[in-house]
Scaffold this motif. Structure first.
Motif, short mmCIF file in Angstrom:
data_model
loop_
_atom_site.label_atom_id
_atom_site.label_comp_id
_atom_site.label_asym_id
_atom_site.label_seq_id
_atom_site.Cartn_x
_atom_site.Cartn_y
_atom_site.Cartn_z
N PRO A 76 0.76 -1.26 0.11
CA PRO A 76 0.05 -0.10 0.01
C PRO A 76 0.84 1.35 -0.10
O PRO A 76 0.48 2.18 -0.61
CB PRO A 76 -0.86 -0.14 1.31
CG PRO A 76 -0.97 -1.62 1.46
CD PRO A 76 0.26 -2.23 1.15
N GLU A 77 1.76 1.22 0.85
CA GLU A 77 2.93 2.25 0.83
C GLU A 77 3.45 2.82 -0.62
O GLU A 77 3.66 4.10 -0.72
CB GLU A 77 3.92 2.36 1.78
CG GLU A 77 4.71 1.37 1.76
CD GLU A 77 4.37 -0.10 2.40
OE1 GLU A 77 5.31 -0.74 2.88
OE2 GLU A 77 3.30 -0.03 2.64
N GLN A 78 3.61 2.06 -1.33
CA GLN A 78 4.01 2.30 -2.79
C GLN A 78 2.98 2.98 -3.68
O GLN A 78 3.14 3.39 -4.84
CB GLN A 78 4.77 1.09 -3.43
CG GLN A 78 6.26 0.79 -2.72
CD GLN A 78 6.90 -0.18 -3.26
OE1 GLN A 78 6.87 -0.52 -4.67
NE2 GLN A 78 7.66 -0.81 -2.56
N LEU A 79 1.76 2.19 -3.36
CA LEU A 79 0.47 2.82 -4.14
C LEU A 79 0.29 4.52 -3.92
O LEU A 79 -0.46 5.01 -4.72
CB LEU A 79 -0.56 2.03 -3.94
CG LEU A 79 -0.52 0.60 -4.42
CD1 LEU A 79 -1.83 -0.30 -3.83
CD2 LEU A 79 -0.47 0.27 -5.77
N LEU A 80 0.78 4.97 -3.07
CA LEU A 80 0.57 6.26 -2.65
C LEU A 80 1.72 7.21 -3.10
O LEU A 80 2.99 6.63 -2.68
CB LEU A 80 0.10 6.62 -1.14
CG LEU A 80 -1.08 5.96 -0.84
CD1 LEU A 80 -1.24 5.95 0.70
CD2 LEU A 80 -2.36 7.09 -1.36
N PRO A 81 1.91 8.35 -3.62
CA PRO A 81 2.73 9.11 -3.68
C PRO A 81 3.38 9.53 -2.44
O PRO A 81 2.63 9.73 -1.38
CB PRO A 81 2.26 10.31 -4.25
CG PRO A 81 0.71 10.40 -4.10
CD PRO A 81 0.42 8.86 -3.90
N SER A 82 4.47 9.91 -2.45
CA SER A 82 5.29 10.37 -1.17
C SER A 82 4.86 11.24 -0.47
O SER A 82 4.83 11.45 0.85
CB SER A 82 6.85 10.43 -1.51
OG SER A 82 6.92 11.39 -2.39
N GLU A 83 4.23 12.38 -1.09
CA GLU A 83 3.83 13.75 -0.51
C GLU A 83 2.53 13.49 0.23
O GLU A 83 2.20 13.82 1.28
CB GLU A 83 3.45 14.79 -1.31
CG GLU A 83 2.69 14.67 -2.52
CD GLU A 83 3.22 13.94 -3.58
OE1 GLU A 83 2.96 14.19 -5.01
OE2 GLU A 83 4.44 13.34 -3.70
N VAL A 84 1.56 12.16 -0.31
CA VAL A 84 0.36 12.05 0.40
C VAL A 84 0.90 10.92 1.64
O VAL A 84 0.15 10.87 2.53
CB VAL A 84 -0.55 11.39 -0.66
CG1 VAL A 84 -1.69 10.78 0.13
CG2 VAL A 84 -1.01 12.28 -1.51
N LEU A 85 1.70 9.93 1.42
CA LEU A 85 2.09 9.16 2.18
C LEU A 85 2.35 9.58 3.62
O LEU A 85 1.86 9.19 4.76
CB LEU A 85 3.20 8.23 1.71
CG LEU A 85 3.66 7.07 2.67
CD1 LEU A 85 2.55 6.10 2.69
CD2 LEU A 85 4.96 6.25 2.22
N SER A 86 3.29 10.63 3.67
CA SER A 86 3.40 11.29 4.95
C SER A 86 2.42 11.89 5.72
O SER A 86 2.47 11.92 6.88
CB SER A 86 4.66 12.37 4.59
OG SER A 86 3.83 13.33 3.80
N GLN A 87 1.46 12.52 4.97
CA GLN A 87 0.15 12.98 5.54
C GLN A 87 -0.78 11.80 5.93
O GLN A 87 -1.65 12.24 6.94
CB GLN A 87 -0.61 13.78 4.52
CG GLN A 87 0.07 14.79 3.95
CD GLN A 87 -0.55 15.65 2.73
OE1 GLN A 87 -1.66 15.10 2.41
NE2 GLN A 87 0.23 16.20 1.89
N VAL A 88 -0.60 10.55 5.83
CA VAL A 88 -1.60 9.56 6.28
C VAL A 88 -0.98 8.63 7.06
O VAL A 88 -1.28 7.43 7.14
CB VAL A 88 -2.38 9.14 5.11
CG1 VAL A 88 -3.36 10.16 4.47
CG2 VAL A 88 -1.51 8.51 3.97
N GLY A 89 0.23 8.98 7.92
CA GLY A 89 0.64 7.88 8.82
C GLY A 89 1.99 7.33 8.58
O GLY A 89 2.66 6.43 9.22
N GLY A 90 2.55 7.72 7.19
CA GLY A 90 3.90 7.28 6.61
C GLY A 90 3.85 5.87 6.72
O GLY A 90 2.88 4.93 6.67
N PRO A 91 4.91 5.09 6.17
CA PRO A 91 4.85 3.64 5.69
C PRO A 91 4.63 2.89 6.74
O PRO A 91 4.36 1.67 6.62
CB PRO A 91 6.29 3.45 4.93
CG PRO A 91 6.92 4.77 5.73
CD PRO A 91 6.26 5.81 5.77
N ASP A 92 4.85 3.30 7.78
CA ASP A 92 5.04 2.35 9.14
C ASP A 92 3.63 2.29 9.89
O ASP A 92 3.24 1.44 10.63
CB ASP A 92 6.07 2.68 10.15
CG ASP A 92 7.37 2.43 9.41
OD1 ASP A 92 7.71 1.39 8.58
OD2 ASP A 92 8.28 3.28 9.78
N ALA A 93 2.80 3.36 9.87
CA ALA A 93 1.60 3.47 10.46
C ALA A 93 0.40 4.02 9.53
O ALA A 93 -0.19 4.84 9.97
CB ALA A 93 1.64 4.42 11.54
#
Length: 1010
Positions: free
Chosen positions: A568-585
């Protein structure tokens, strides 16, 4: 009106033609004493003999037809010849060739994608051949054709087949294992179907097709989805949808088929009144219980009841039951019918308007602690039931609308397997709603004494068209297109689209009107994922321009498999990933729904059609697509750009067995196109017909209704082509030795009958072209058959044989005839080339004057000249034919060449016209004599001095009507028929020789010249 009652006199024949739609040629109305008779111009009944090539010393001097073109191709010869033609004439390169040429116009036919889920059937043949005929016609007219074949590669048909092949292993398969097998299955089906389409002669670039599982196609589809989402046209909601327990997914209406033999357990149920309407207060006492009556065919939905709906303006009645003394409320119009159904009598106590029921309530018939309000609703009708409608918002589209207005509960008591959940209570939990669940609900109603009657009802009910099992309506969280906002524009744009037949427009508008919303989500794995992320704990989802662009790029490069293969974390762009808990959460997970395959195929216009604002000239599909692809294409196009994706829509019917029955393996009436072309195992019962027979069957059928096929239809098509081949063989054989470049006779110098045939040829070409323009290929076939059977075989060919066979090879009168035959051959072949491409190319391979045979498809459409049109010729030929009809009608079954004819016409216009055909008084070789087929003809302006005792005298009149009525003259004529006084010429067999062993003057001159 009978012909015999028609008046005789000027214009009577023309009147009859208008009244009865008689053809101008070669039929003729002739006055016979007291009645008009219809004469068909042919040589039937005469025995005009021609030289036998195998007998007599003059056989080598007769110019008989010379051609290697076979009249028939029996057995395997037909399919083998077609394969040879495809190879020799470059069928596979034709599409690319026409795309590369310079053309002023472009014709775009957008191919609706068939499912890649099995072998081809005759429905495919009907559809693809119709498209190919249209494409070939437009290409020959000079347009650059844009036609990209496609396949619908996703969806349940393929997934179900894969799961059935996996059997018990399916439960342990991952999504990617199922997708991999589904892709392989689709690819194999595509290759089989593609080879069949190529064999049918379908013109396309088969190396560049479109597939809905192609990466770029999927990416474009996601762009359309997000564009609609951005405009607020796509939303997630909890609504009732058609649900297939057997497939465990939501279905679109186009994925349903209705089983007319479905059996439901219908019930009459009473809902005890809890809060009566004020109008009933004085009529009700506590000793007599009062209930409202409802009827339903789906007893399993009763536990989900939230209300009872009524019609405000209808009359309702309070009745007393004769058998129980209970008091019921139902529609006044239904009192008699319901009493009869319940096998009792009702006494009407009072009537009132439905509006008086407002604010009343009832006790739920199964759960006494629940209340069901009485509510007004527009969907209530009096056609069935009691006029009071049980309303379960989770299980009906109209019910849902009522619940939305009145804030009723929409809780669904049924899960994905069609089984009651624990919320339905311990008595119903884990029971299939359409089986033991229904039985339990009925028992619960009996226990509360609220069931009045149960009976079986046979009626039409929706089934899953893949699993052939019944569906239910159940509410669930799905993605929907809000088509209410699109409908007005869509319907307005449809008015500007040309529909063939015209009735299809109304049918499509009605379907759109009835559609409340479009559910575009499916609970499967073989398809394009809906690109949203759901919150792990909240009822929220994530989709925005950043997430969608990132996913589209991934899909464009790797395909939609990434939704299941990447974390899932690779399906989201990095700028959005950081806003929704990051790759670990990460707080969100990818959604598990895929897009409806009607959305898949409905966005094809955006990927396939050319130009920045793509719009096809034509969509051509079966009538089921009025609720399917035609509609999904329209809705997605209107939603994103407020334009229809097509300018014209042609709708054809379904294929049925020979007796109009549905095709099925159990009935043994399934027609396999491959067997039609190549023959079956027993070729005496299933002969090889070849692809052209299949194409002829398609073209000649009335495709705008249901189309029947079977052995007799195929045999008839083969026989029709044999007759056409016979005509073509005559034409080819008689242009042998003719070179159009050097031997053509100018139109003005041609024989009148030859000019007349070119006049008719132009009319045939114009009508045929117009029929192609209207996609009425059945009319093309009828025009062709009428032309070659009547004008050519029955009339012209019988007249010209003597001139062709017995005149000097280079004689201008013979070259005149060959000039006409060459033009006729060229126009006729081009007229049927889009329908019978193999036969057309075969004819061009046999043209005697072609140095290097060219493809008929690379040399354009029918080439006709405006100078061929000579309406005045009709008067000349038809007046002569009136006399010919009189002559031939007087000697039935006899050889016309054994007679001489004297024609007497009073001086005037008709006599002058006849002099065009015969300048001298008596002739054996004039154009008039050729038309009559007599041994000799004499043309006089007054009665002859002597006639023989055995002469037959016939009289008639002919109305000449020239220049739109400016010149009108009715003339009388007399035809005198006498046995010839001459002997039979041993070369031409006409009775024009002085003795039986000497040649007639014409033949003597021809032979002497040699």
């Amino acid at each position: 009106m009978r012909w015999g009652l028609l008046p005789r006199g000027p214009g009577a024949a023309a009147l009859a033609r208008n009244l009865y739609g008689l053809p101008r040629f070669p039929c003729r109305l002739v006055w016979r004493g007291t009645t008009w008779r219809l004469l068909v111009r042919s040589v039937t009944g005469t025995s005009h003999q021609l030289p036998n090539p195998n007998s007599g010393k003059y056989r080598d001097t007769v110019l008989l037809p010379q051609t290697n073109f076979p009249m028939k191709l029996p057995g395997r010869q037909q399919p083998d010849k077609e394969l040879e033609i495809q190879q020799k004439c470059g069928f596979s390169e034709l599409y690319s060739w026409q795309r590369e040429r310079k053309a002023k116009t472009e014709f775009c036919l957008h191919d609706g994608p068939p499912y890649a889920n099995g072998d081809v059937h005759v429905g495919h043949a009907l559809n693809k051949i119709l498209k190919d005929i249209a494409n070939r016609y437009h290409m020959m007219r000079g347009s650059k054709v844009h036609f990209v074949p496609g396949w619908d590669c996703h969806g349940l048909p393929i997934e179900i087949k894969v799961l059935s092949e996996l059997g018990g292993k399916a439960q342990n398969c991952s999504a990617m294992e199922i997708r991999g097998k589904a892709r392989a299955f689709a690819k194999a089906a595509i290759e089989k179907q593609k080879s069949a389409f190529v064999r049918w002669g379908i013109m396309a670039d088969w190396n560049n097709c479109y597939y809905t599982f192609d990466e770029k196609y999927e990416a474009q589809q996601l762009r359309i989805f997000y564009e609609m989402h951005e405009k607020g046209l796509v939303h997630r909601s909890y609504k009732p949808v058609f649900w297939s327990p057997s497939s465990r997914t939501a279905l679109a209406e186009a994925e349903l088929e209705y089983n007319p033999e479905h059996v439901s357990r219908s019930i009459y149920v009473k809902f005890p009144i809890l809060k009566p309407p004020p109008v009933l207060a004085s009529l009700i006492d506590d000793s007599s219980p009062v209930s409202v009556l409802v009827w339903t065919t789906q007893p399993w939905t009763i536990p989900a009841n939230q209300a009872i709906c009524f019609m405000q303006e209808a009359k309702y009645a309070v009745v007393k039951c004769a058998t129980s003394d209970d008091i019921y409320i139902l529609a006044a119009d239904k009192v008699t019918a319901v009493a009869s159904a319940l096998e009792t009598k009702f006494e009407v106590i009072s009537t009132f308007l439905g509006a008086d029921l407002e604010n009343s309530t009832c006790t739920h018939p199964v759960y006494p602690d629940r209340v069901s309000p009485l509510l007004p609703a527009s969907h209530v009708t009096m056609t069935k039931g009691t006029g009071l409608v049980h309303t379960a918002p989770a299980h009906g589209m109209e019910d849902y609308s009522v619940a939305s207005q009145h804030n009723l509960s929409m809780e669904c008591l049924v899960n994905e397997d069609g089984v009651f959940t624990d919320v339905a209570g311990p008595e119903l939990q884990n029971k299939a709603v359409l089986e033991e669940g229904t039985d339990t609900v009925i028992k619960m109603l009996q226990a509360t004494k609220n069931l009045l009657k149960e009976e079986e009802l046979v009626h039409s009910y929706p089934y899953d068209w893949r699993t052939k099992k019944p569906v239910v309506i159940r509410a669930s969280k799905q993605w929907f297109v809000n088509i209410m906002d699109i409908k007005p524009t869509a319907k307005e744009l449809l008015k500007k689209v040309k529909f063939i037949p015209g009735s299809a427009l109304n049918a499509m508008v009605e379907m759109i009107d009835r559609r409340p919303y479009w559910c575009i989500s499916r609970q499967r794995v073989w398809g394009v994922p809906i690109p949203v992320f759901h919150h792990k704990t909240k009822d929220e989802f994530l989709i925005n321009s950043q997430t969608i662009e990132h996913i589209i790029k991934l899909v464009e490069q790797h395909g939609s498999d990434i939704w299941w293969t990447l974390p899932p974390e690779q399906l989201l762009p990095s700028e959005v990933l950081s806003q929704v808990g990051g790759p670990d959460a990460l707080e969100y997970v990818p959604g598990q729904d895929i897009l409806d395959i009607w959305f898949d195929s409905g966005t094809s216009w955006a990927h396939v059609l050319p130009g920045t604002d793509p719009r096809a000239d034509l969509y051509l599909e079966g009538k089921d697509q009025l609720g399917g692809w035609f509609q999904s294409s329209l809705l997605t196009s209107v939603a994103t750009r407020k334009r229809a994706p097509y300018k014209a829509v042609v709708v054809h019917g379904f294929t049925l067995g020979e007796k109009g029955e549905k095709m099925s393996k159990s009935l043994g009436n399934v027609i396999n196109p491959d067997v039609v072309i190549n023959g079956g195992q027993d070729q005496s019962n299933e002969p090889p017909y070849g692809a052209d027979v299949l194409r002829w069957w398609v073209a000649e059928s009335n495709v705008f209704t249901e189309v029947t096929i079977g052995p007799s239809a195929l045999n008839a098509a083969r026989d029709d082509i044999h007759k056409l081949r016979n005509t073509l063989r005559f034409l080819l054989g008689n242009v042998s030795g003719f070179n159009p470049k050097t031997d053509c006779v100018p139109a003005a110098d041609m024989y009148v009958i030859d000019q007349y045939m070119l006049h008719l040829l132009q009319d045939f070409a114009n009508k045929t072209t117009e029929a192609y323009k209207q996609y009425d290929f059945g009319k093309v076939v009828r025009l062709l058959q009428a032309f070659y059977a009547r004008e050519l075989s029955s009339f012209y060919f019988s007249i010209i044989k003597d001139r062709l066979y017995c005149e000097n090879e280079h004689d201008p009168k013979r070259r005149s005839c060959q000039t006409a035959l060459a033009e006729i051959l060229d126009v006729v072949v081009r007229s049927f080339a889009p329908i019978l491409p193999h036969l057309a190319e075969e004819v061009f391979q046999h043209l005697p004057y072609a140095d290097e045979p060219k493809s008929v498809f690379r040399t354009g459409w029918m080439n006709i000249s405006s100078i061929w049109k000579k309406p005045g010729l009709e008067e000349a030929v038809e007046s002569a034919c009136a006399m010919r009809d009189s002559f031939l009608g007087s000697i039935p079954g006899k050889n016309a060449a054994e007679y001489q004819v004297v024609i007497v016409i009073e001086p005037g216009l008709l006599f002058e016209i006849m002099e065009m055909l015969q300048a001298e008084e008596t002739s054996s070789t004039s154009q008039l004599n050729e038309l009559l087929m007599a041994s000799q003809t004499t043309l006089l302006s007054q009665e002859p001095i002597e006639i023989t005792a055995d002469a037959i005298e016939l009289t008639g009149t002919f109305l000449i009507n020239l220049e739109g009525g400016d010149i009108r003259e009715e003339s009388s004529y007399k035809v005198i028929v006498m046995p010839s006084t001459k002997e039979k010429c041993p070369r031409c067999w006409k009775y024009t020789a002085e003795s039986s062993d000497t040649l007639c003057p014409r033949c003597a001159e021809v032979v002497g010249g040699k």
